[in-house]
Design a protein around this motif. Sequence first.
Motif, mmCIF file in Angstrom:
data_model
loop_
_atom_site.group_PDB
_atom_site.id
_atom_site.type_symbol
_atom_site.label_atom_id
_atom_site.label_comp_id
_atom_site.label_asym_id
_atom_site.label_seq_id
_atom_site.Cartn_x
_atom_site.Cartn_y
_atom_site.Cartn_z
ATOM 1 N N ARG A 1 0.802 -1.229 0.000
ATOM 2 C CA ARG A 1 0.000 0.000 0.000
ATOM 3 C C ARG A 1 0.831 1.274 0.000
ATOM 4 O O ARG A 1 0.302 2.358 -0.247
ATOM 5 C CB ARG A 1 -0.944 -0.007 1.209
ATOM 6 C CG ARG A 1 -1.904 -1.203 1.168
ATOM 7 C CD ARG A 1 -2.858 -1.241 2.339
ATOM 8 N NE ARG A 1 -3.708 -2.424 2.228
ATOM 9 C CZ ARG A 1 -4.843 -2.469 1.552
ATOM 10 N NH1 ARG A 1 -5.276 -1.384 0.912
ATOM 11 N NH2 ARG A 1 -5.563 -3.578 1.485
ATOM 12 N N LYS A 2 2.117 1.162 0.328
ATOM 13 C CA LYS A 2 3.043 2.300 0.300
ATOM 14 C C LYS A 2 2.523 3.466 1.132
ATOM 15 O O LYS A 2 2.579 4.628 0.720
ATOM 16 C CB LYS A 2 3.320 2.731 -1.147
ATOM 17 C CG LYS A 2 3.863 1.582 -1.997
ATOM 18 C CD LYS A 2 4.412 2.053 -3.323
ATOM 19 C CE LYS A 2 4.850 0.873 -4.180
ATOM 20 N NZ LYS A 2 5.868 0.021 -3.529
ATOM 21 N N TRP A 3 2.041 3.162 2.335
ATOM 22 C CA TRP A 3 1.580 4.207 3.248
ATOM 23 C C TRP A 3 2.752 4.941 3.896
ATOM 24 O O TRP A 3 2.573 6.001 4.484
ATOM 25 C CB TRP A 3 0.706 3.589 4.335
ATOM 26 C CG TRP A 3 -0.671 3.217 3.845
ATOM 27 C CD1 TRP A 3 -1.150 3.354 2.578
ATOM 28 C CD2 TRP A 3 -1.729 2.642 4.605
ATOM 29 N NE1 TRP A 3 -2.441 2.910 2.501
ATOM 30 C CE2 TRP A 3 -2.831 2.462 3.738
ATOM 31 C CE3 TRP A 3 -1.863 2.257 5.938
ATOM 32 C CZ2 TRP A 3 -4.037 1.918 4.167
ATOM 33 C CZ3 TRP A 3 -3.064 1.716 6.359
ATOM 34 C CH2 TRP A 3 -4.138 1.550 5.485
ATOM 35 N N MET A 4 3.934 4.369 3.787
ATOM 36 C CA MET A 4 5.133 4.975 4.362
ATOM 37 C C MET A 4 6.327 4.449 3.578
ATOM 38 O O MET A 4 6.271 3.345 3.036
ATOM 39 C CB MET A 4 5.240 4.590 5.846
ATOM 40 C CG MET A 4 6.330 5.295 6.617
ATOM 41 S SD MET A 4 6.401 4.678 8.341
ATOM 42 C CE MET A 4 4.802 5.224 8.943
ATOM 43 N N ASP A 5 7.395 5.247 3.492
ATOM 44 C CA ASP A 5 8.570 4.747 2.791
ATOM 45 C C ASP A 5 9.418 3.877 3.715
ATOM 46 O O ASP A 5 9.200 3.807 4.921
ATOM 47 C CB ASP A 5 9.386 5.895 2.191
ATOM 48 C CG ASP A 5 9.918 6.862 3.240
ATOM 49 O OD1 ASP A 5 10.110 6.450 4.402
ATOM 50 O OD2 ASP A 5 10.135 8.041 2.905
ATOM 51 N N GLU A 6 10.400 3.192 3.113
ATOM 52 C CA GLU A 6 11.223 2.257 3.865
ATOM 53 C C GLU A 6 11.966 2.938 5.016
ATOM 54 O O GLU A 6 12.078 2.393 6.117
ATOM 55 C CB GLU A 6 12.239 1.577 2.936
ATOM 56 C CG GLU A 6 11.624 0.679 1.879
ATOM 57 C CD GLU A 6 11.209 -0.673 2.439
ATOM 58 O OE1 GLU A 6 11.536 -0.960 3.610
ATOM 59 O OE2 GLU A 6 10.556 -1.446 1.708
ATOM 60 N N LYS A 7 12.453 4.131 4.748
ATOM 61 C CA LYS A 7 13.231 4.845 5.759
ATOM 62 C C LYS A 7 12.357 5.230 6.949
ATOM 63 O O LYS A 7 12.739 5.068 8.112
ATOM 64 C CB LYS A 7 13.843 6.089 5.118
ATOM 65 C CG LYS A 7 14.844 6.824 5.990
ATOM 66 C CD LYS A 7 15.443 7.967 5.195
ATOM 67 C CE LYS A 7 16.437 8.740 6.038
ATOM 68 N NZ LYS A 7 16.993 9.892 5.314
ATOM 69 N N GLY A 8 11.159 5.742 6.643
ATOM 70 C CA GLY A 8 10.244 6.119 7.711
ATOM 71 C C GLY A 8 9.838 4.922 8.550
ATOM 72 O O GLY A 8 9.722 5.012 9.774
ATOM 73 N N TYR A 9 9.621 3.791 7.884
ATOM 74 C CA TYR A 9 9.231 2.581 8.611
ATOM 75 C C TYR A 9 10.371 2.100 9.510
ATOM 76 O O TYR A 9 10.140 1.727 10.670
ATOM 77 C CB TYR A 9 8.847 1.483 7.616
ATOM 78 C CG TYR A 9 8.372 0.209 8.275
ATOM 79 C CD1 TYR A 9 7.134 0.160 8.900
ATOM 80 C CD2 TYR A 9 9.157 -0.940 8.258
ATOM 81 C CE1 TYR A 9 6.689 -1.014 9.503
ATOM 82 C CE2 TYR A 9 8.718 -2.111 8.849
ATOM 83 C CZ TYR A 9 7.484 -2.144 9.474
ATOM 84 O OH TYR A 9 7.053 -3.300 10.077
#
Length: 393
Positions: free
Chosen positions: A43-51
């Motif tokens: 769903r790409k609700w957040m990018d990898e870095k933010g996660y």
Amino acid sequence: MANQTNKQSLFEIFIVSTKLGFTSFGGPTAHLGYFHEEYIRRRKWMDEKGYADLVALAQFLPGPASSQVGIGIGVARGGVLGGIVSFLGFTFPSVLALILFALVLQGLPIAEAGWLQGLKLVAVAIVAHAILGMAQNLTPDIKRKAIALLALIITLLWQTAYTQITVIALAGVIGYFIYRKQAMQTHPVHTPFVISKKLGIFCLTLFFSLFALLPFLREVTSLQWIALFDRFYRAGSLVFGGGHVVLPLLEKEFVATHLLSSEAFLAGYGAAQAVPGPLFTFAAYLGAVMDGWQGGLLATVAIFLPAFLLILGALPFWASLRQYASIQGALMGVNAAVVGILIAAFYQPIWTSTVTQAIDFAFAALLFSMLAYFKLPPWSIVIAGMLGGMLLL
């Protein structure tokens, strides 16, 4: 139009988080994998870095890490209301299942039941597996092994209501002095969370205020619900290192004080392994055993409220806080102590009340091997434990 879009977003958060609540077996690490697949990749609700930064924050704070990550993703997607909706969706399936289990269990002659002994041996296998995994990650050097050993000795030999608090605080001080100059490599933190520092300060103030005031209110009033809320709130406030660490805290609060039998306590812990979602929903079972479904809901709110207040309170300040080597050092000491506390809990009450004869040890070894070496899911271990308990024990 904006209001309608917001409602649609909240509804979407609830649907997706509820699906995860029904399907996320396997404990906190597995939950983070499910979240990554559903929220980040699909769903790409957040990018990898933010996660990655959100996961780091959840590991830093006390409380159930997977629930806090889920709350944070909900906040990133739909604000504070999104965090609440995300929490409700992920949590209520297991809360409902454990409250129903508690209500069915009441009145049954469980003390000598073979399936109950099987569930208790499931707890032996699962906690042993958790200890090994946590020890590898949290005590990789001799200094942290020594902190864990000190925590183990103190926890076993000095059993009071203040032991865990004292051990965690002492380990934090030791970690600060040993590791404060060994800063881990960090990268600039990306924060997709629209939370004001004013709201963050309010949440942190409320967290510490409740932590200080609830024991006082419990002493000056005779209200049972305040005493129950205080016990679960303190347990939820002091858990570092994963949901399994809540076991000794809750055991001290309810079994050691004779509010609950050891058999009923461990039966619920075994059942909590069989349902999806966070292990903290074990509180729903305990509350329901003591005070019906109302007690189950109250216990759930009380044990998760610290995690909710802490994640909302810390998000506005995390970018700068995690850069301090002294904070990282204290956390390294605390995490090492958690291993020692968990080993102490493994010995008492789990081992001493469960493994009393050779067949108990043999069956626990079989269940452990199914989990650790054959990589079978926890729910299948629970079913095997119950069936084996009825047939063998």
